[in-house]
Enzyme design. Structure first.
Site, mmCIF file in Angstrom:
data_model
loop_
_atom_site.group_PDB
_atom_site.id
_atom_site.type_symbol
_atom_site.label_atom_id
_atom_site.label_comp_id
_atom_site.label_asym_id
_atom_site.label_seq_id
_atom_site.Cartn_x
_atom_site.Cartn_y
_atom_site.Cartn_z
ATOM 1 N N ASP A 84 -12.582 15.714 -67.673
ATOM 2 C CA ASP A 84 -12.479 14.993 -66.394
ATOM 3 C C ASP A 84 -13.086 15.858 -65.301
ATOM 4 O OD1 ASP A 84 -11.228 13.569 -64.007
ATOM 5 O OD2 ASP A 84 -10.239 12.506 -65.642
ATOM 6 N N ASN A 103 -24.886 9.778 -72.120
ATOM 7 C CA ASN A 103 -24.589 11.118 -72.635
ATOM 8 C C ASN A 103 -23.576 11.068 -73.778
ATOM 9 O OD1 ASN A 103 -26.272 12.458 -70.875
ATOM 10 N ND2 ASN A 103 -24.687 12.785 -69.322
ATOM 11 N N GLY A 114 -25.054 9.705 -76.919
ATOM 12 C CA GLY A 114 -25.901 10.738 -77.524
ATOM 13 C C GLY A 114 -25.049 11.754 -78.270
ATOM 14 N N TYR A 122 -19.545 -1.566 -59.905
ATOM 15 C CA TYR A 122 -18.622 -1.366 -61.030
ATOM 16 C C TYR A 122 -18.967 -2.348 -62.154
ATOM 17 C CZ TYR A 122 -14.012 -1.050 -63.390
ATOM 18 O OH TYR A 122 -12.978 -0.882 -64.289
ATOM 19 N N LYS A 155 -20.538 -1.463 -65.892
ATOM 20 C CA LYS A 155 -19.795 -1.768 -67.125
ATOM 21 C C LYS A 155 -20.596 -2.715 -68.026
ATOM 22 C CE LYS A 155 -15.971 0.575 -66.437
ATOM 23 N NZ LYS A 155 -15.463 1.579 -67.374
HETATM 24 P P1 NAD Z 1 -8.448 6.322 -63.002
HETATM 25 O O1 NAD Z 1 -9.269 6.380 -61.753
HETATM 26 O O2 NAD Z 1 -6.991 6.617 -62.915
HETATM 27 O O3 NAD Z 1 -9.068 7.267 -64.109
HETATM 28 C C1 NAD Z 1 -10.440 7.496 -64.265
HETATM 29 C C2 NAD Z 1 -10.655 8.979 -64.549
HETATM 30 O O4 NAD Z 1 -12.059 9.206 -64.781
HETATM 31 C C3 NAD Z 1 -10.241 9.877 -63.377
HETATM 32 O O5 NAD Z 1 -9.403 10.907 -63.825
HETATM 33 C C4 NAD Z 1 -11.572 10.414 -62.853
HETATM 34 O O6 NAD Z 1 -11.446 11.671 -62.243
HETATM 35 C C5 NAD Z 1 -12.412 10.419 -64.113
HETATM 36 N N1 NAD Z 1 -13.867 10.398 -63.848
HETATM 37 C C6 NAD Z 1 -14.558 9.517 -63.071
HETATM 38 N N2 NAD Z 1 -15.865 9.830 -63.064
HETATM 39 C C7 NAD Z 1 -16.007 10.924 -63.869
HETATM 40 C C8 NAD Z 1 -17.117 11.702 -64.266
HETATM 41 N N3 NAD Z 1 -18.373 11.449 -63.833
HETATM 42 N N4 NAD Z 1 -16.917 12.730 -65.121
HETATM 43 C C9 NAD Z 1 -15.683 13.017 -65.582
HETATM 44 N N5 NAD Z 1 -14.571 12.308 -65.233
HETATM 45 C C10 NAD Z 1 -14.746 11.275 -64.383
HETATM 46 O O7 NAD Z 1 -8.691 4.860 -63.624
HETATM 47 P P2 NAD Z 1 -7.965 4.152 -64.866
HETATM 48 O O8 NAD Z 1 -7.243 2.969 -64.367
HETATM 49 O O9 NAD Z 1 -7.260 5.148 -65.702
HETATM 50 O O10 NAD Z 1 -9.229 3.615 -65.657
HETATM 51 C C11 NAD Z 1 -9.755 4.317 -66.782
HETATM 52 C C12 NAD Z 1 -10.846 3.508 -67.449
HETATM 53 O O11 NAD Z 1 -10.352 2.235 -67.854
HETATM 54 C C13 NAD Z 1 -12.052 3.237 -66.540
HETATM 55 O O12 NAD Z 1 -13.222 3.323 -67.306
HETATM 56 C C14 NAD Z 1 -11.830 1.826 -66.083
HETATM 57 O O13 NAD Z 1 -13.037 1.178 -65.785
HETATM 58 C C15 NAD Z 1 -11.149 1.202 -67.302
HETATM 59 N N6 NAD Z 1 -10.324 0.044 -66.922
HETATM 60 C C16 NAD Z 1 -9.099 0.213 -66.347
HETATM 61 C C17 NAD Z 1 -8.364 -0.899 -65.979
HETATM 62 C C18 NAD Z 1 -6.983 -0.786 -65.371
HETATM 63 O O14 NAD Z 1 -6.389 -1.825 -65.046
HETATM 64 N N7 NAD Z 1 -6.417 0.378 -65.217
HETATM 65 C C19 NAD Z 1 -8.885 -2.190 -66.183
HETATM 66 C C20 NAD Z 1 -10.151 -2.308 -66.736
HETATM 67 C C21 NAD Z 1 -10.857 -1.182 -67.121
#
Ligand code: NAD
Ligand code: UDP
Length: 329
Positions: free
Chosen positions: A33, A101, A104, A147, A151
């Site tokens: 992260d 990435n 890959g 977003y 996706k």
């Molecule tokens: P969140 O923001 O709590 O967690 C996302 C994490 O990704 C964070 O810890 C952030 O620091 C990290 N991150 C972001 N960009 C990064 C990067 N370039 N390099 C390394 N780390 C990075 O969000 P979440 O709710 O836990 O969502 C997690 C995943 O699930 C996401 O991909 C989101 O699109 C997907 N998602 C979540 C929901 C939901 O309802 N929670 C719904 C649909 C999809």
């Protein structure tokens, strides 16, 4: 010998719960992260576990892992509308360059990869409930486009790696999920309403509140993801809870649950806010023998107890992140 799994977005809401699950099942877990929307405290309890290792890294830069790797869960991405409106370029990059990435890396290690897609690929849906066969209705240039389109690209490049390189890929289309460790002020409706109730503020319903959502408790979501990873199905699968509710009724439920007497006030509906959202989970039921088991009232109670238990200063401190240190380009 235990299997090794890389979980990106490990310090976020869903990523940290996934780390818990795989650590407790005896996998060798590497959490990754860059903390852009996540927090160290979400994984603090894992730091002393012998089968958990954490790497601070931005996955839009080359990702290097030593030795064998069997599985990747790519969950890194801002997920809350106010986050991805503030960091639109980082959102596009983590969904596109970051996914590239990790694909890959999966190819180099011969690992299976599951990517976290979203119900947002359906946009403001014209088909209800949404099945995996629906192509979606997304405004590419709207504020949420950063977003949604990241996706959608993520799904396309994942399928291309599957078809062209024969990579083992899985795609979870995740619908609104909630539970402990969400950021109190991340702007998503559940922490927003619960924070307002706890601070004695009015609950802010956007629009007329007749838009719907379907909320899935995090434990159910984690179980669905787990089963999908170990299935042999490479196409997208909806994972969510089909029980649909209007945001206005939901605000009333929160007032009852929190035993507060807050008023509901109405604010403008954000641009392109989807009017209806409900997953059709027939495919997940058939393929994974999975469906959510936690009722909304049980899940909301657990989540409210979590927010209530947070130190008071967290309740009042604006937890909006300062993204400046992450915004290099
Ligand atoms: P969140 O923001 O709590 O967690 C996302 C994490 O990704 C964070 O810890 C952030 O620091 C990290 N991150 C972001 N960009 C990064 C990067 N370039 N390099 C390394 N780390 C990075 O969000 P979440 O709710 O836990 O969502 C997690 C995943 O699930 C996401 O991909 C989101 O699109 C997907 N998602 C979540 C929901 C939901 O309802 N929670 C719904 C649909 C999809
Ligand atoms: N919403 C609301 N008040 C708030 C926050 C959100 O009425 O304080 C609404 C928002 O407009 C949307 C729904 O609640 O219709 C769910 O919003 P969220 O940000 O949780 O997720 P989304 O499903 O829109 O990505």
């Amino acid at each position: 010998m235990s299997k090794k799994i890389l979980i990106t977005g490990a310090a976020g809401f869903l990523g940290s719960h996934l780390c818990d699950r795989f650590v407790s099942d005896g996998f060798e877990v590497i959490g990754m992260d860059n903390f852009i929307t996540g927090r160290e405290s979400n994984i603090e309890h894992l730091k002393d576990k012998p089968n958990f290792k954490f790497i601070e890294h931005d996955v839009t830069e080359f990702v290097k892992i030593e030795g064998e790797l069997h599985y990747i869960l790519h969950f890194a991405s801002p997920a809350s509308p106010i986050d991805y409106l503030k960091i639109p370029i980082q959102t596009l990059k983590v969904g596109s360059l970051g996914t590239h990435n990790l694909l890959g890396l999966a190819k180099a290690k011969n690992a299976r990869i599951l990517i976290a897609s979203t119900s947002e690929v359906y946009g403001d849906p014209l088909v209800h409930p949404q099945t995996e066969a629906y192509y979606g209705n997304v405004n590419t240039i709207g504020p949420r486009g950063v977003y949604d389109e990241a996706k959608r690209f993520q799904e396309s490049i994942t399928m291309a790696y599957h078809r062209f390189h024969g990579l083992e890929t899985r795609i979870a289309r995740i619908f609104n999920t909630y539970g402990p460790r969400m950021r109190l002020n991340d702007g998503r409706v559940i922490p927003a309403f619960m924070g307002q109730a706890l601070r004695g503020e009015d609950l802010t319903v956007f629009g007329d509140g007749l838009q719907t959502r379907s909320f899935c408790f995090v434990d159910d979501q984690v179980e669905g993801i787990y089963r999908l990873l170990f299935s042999d199905y490479s196409y997208p699968v909806n994972i969510g809870n089909p029980e649909e509710i209007t945001i206005l009724d939901f605000a009333k439920e929160i007032i009852n649950l929190t035993h507060t007497n807050q008023k509901i006030i109405f604010k403008d509906l954000p641009d392109n806010d989807p009017l209806q959202r409900q997953p059709d989970i027939s495919l997940a039921k058939k393929l994974l023998d999975w469906e959510p088991l936690t009722t909304r009232s049980e899940g909301m109670q657990i989540t409210f107890d979590y927010f209530k238990g947070l130190p008071k200063e967290r309740l009042y401190k604006k937890e909006h992140k300062d993204f400046s240190e992450h915004i290099k380009r």
